[in-house]
Design an enzyme around this catalytic site. Structure first.
Site, PDB file in Angstrom:
ATOM      1  N   THR A  54       0.668  -1.112   0.039  1.00  0.00           N
ATOM      2  CA  THR A  54      -0.072   0.099  -0.104  1.00  0.00           C
ATOM      3  C   THR A  54       0.830   1.280   0.043  1.00  0.00           C
ATOM      4  O   THR A  54       2.111   1.078   0.419  1.00  0.00           O
ATOM      5  CB  THR A  54      -0.981   0.150   1.320  1.00  0.00           C
ATOM      6  OG1 THR A  54       0.032   0.067   2.489  1.00  0.00           O
ATOM      7  CG2 THR A  54      -1.827  -1.169   1.364  1.00  0.00           C
ATOM      8  N   THR A  55       0.546   2.468  -0.131  1.00  0.00           N
ATOM      9  CA  THR A  55      -0.813   2.910  -0.876  1.00  0.00           C
ATOM     10  C   THR A  55      -0.448   3.584  -2.172  1.00  0.00           C
ATOM     11  O   THR A  55       0.705   3.901  -2.625  1.00  0.00           O
ATOM     12  CB  THR A  55      -1.146   3.946  -0.026  1.00  0.00           C
ATOM     13  OG1 THR A  55      -1.417   3.310   1.488  1.00  0.00           O
ATOM     14  CG2 THR A  55      -2.426   4.741  -0.172  1.00  0.00           C
TER      15      THR A  55
END
Length: 281
Positions: A54-55
């Protein structure tokens, strides 16, 4: 079906048989077991522990789109890797940012790159941006079985639409459902914080430089509240991966360019911790 030409000097019949312009259809017909979605996983108890990434964030601006991602991969509460790459070119005018199970996501991106290259070689023309988004949706849907076992892949696809003359962003869910995002988008565990930052900072008249600053600021805000998202690491010289796609094609910012943006944001945050909109100006 392996292309071993040492004995006869000829390619196997599978390579000489006319068929679809889809590389995935080709594999499905001749060697389906190597497709990620067709692999059989051993029985497991609970959720499979694997590095997750992520992100990912993206934003459009007049003339193109910016796609960026942080560099951290986590496995449970452990940092599995600090400098993973999560943003990849799909072809000359598009890119994919990956969130979810890192190993499967990278493999899916490579297969997607082959899919687009195969289509272009067979048809003699590139797929439309809409067509590319649809092909990626099909690939994500084929991974649904693994997603149900905790090995989900949820990317963001972004590119410059040469037919419409503008940047576009597509987001996906684990079932392969896609939707076009307007203005900006985020996915991954830090997406709620990144999206909040972009909502306040985004405007339709951003320059390319302001758009790159916006996505790095959004990642900074995500890292501030989400432990799975890595912020700019000045000590290790690890900075977000930022890519810009325009009518001139795909370009990845150099480490020097990314570090300059990150340092300017860090300096402003030291002066004004709330991160005002003036940071974009």
């Amino acid at each position: 079906m392996e292309a071993n030409t040492r004995s006869t000097g000829r390619l196997p019949a599978a390579f000489l048989t006319p068929g679809s312009s889809s590389f995935m259809d080709f594999l499905s017909d001749h060697q389906p077991e190597i497709l990620p979605g067709n692999r059989q996983l051993p029985p497991v108890q609970g959720v499979i522990e694997a590095p997750h990434g992520t992100t990912i964030v993206a934003t459009t601006f007049p003339g193109g789109v910016v796609l960026a991602g942080d560099r951290r991969a986590t496995m449970g509460n452990v940092i599995a890797q600090r400098d993973i790459e999560k943003v990849f070119p799909a072809d000359e005018y598009s890119a994919v940012g990956i969130a979810g199970t890192a190993g499967l996501a990278v493999e899916m991106v490579k297969l997607f790159q082959l899919e687009l290259e195969h289509f272009e070689k067979v048809e003699g023309a590139q797929l439309s941006l809409e067509g590319k988004a649809n092909r990626l949706s099909t690939m994500i849907r084929s991974n649904l079985g693994m997603a149900m076992q905790g090995l989900a892949v949820v990317p963001i696809f972004a590119g410059f639409d040469v037919d419409r003359g503008k940047g576009r962003i597509f987001s996906y869910d684990v079932t392969g459902g896609r939707s076009e995002e307007h203005g900006f988008a985020a996915t991954g565990s830090g997406s709620i914080f990144a999206r909040g930052a972009m909502k306040k900072l985004y405007s339709e008249d951003l320059t390319a430089e302001q758009a790159t600053t916006l996505v790095v600021q959004a990642l900074y805000d995500a890292a501030d509240d989400d432990s799975a998202t890595g912020g700019p690491d000045v000590a290790r010289r690890i900075y977000p991966l930022v890519t810009v796609i325009t009518e001139d094609g795909f370009r990845r910012l150099t480490d020097e360019e990314s570090s300059e943006i990150a340092r300017s944001i860090l300096e402003r945050r030291l002066e004004q911790p709330d991160g005002p909109r003036a940071a974009l100006l």
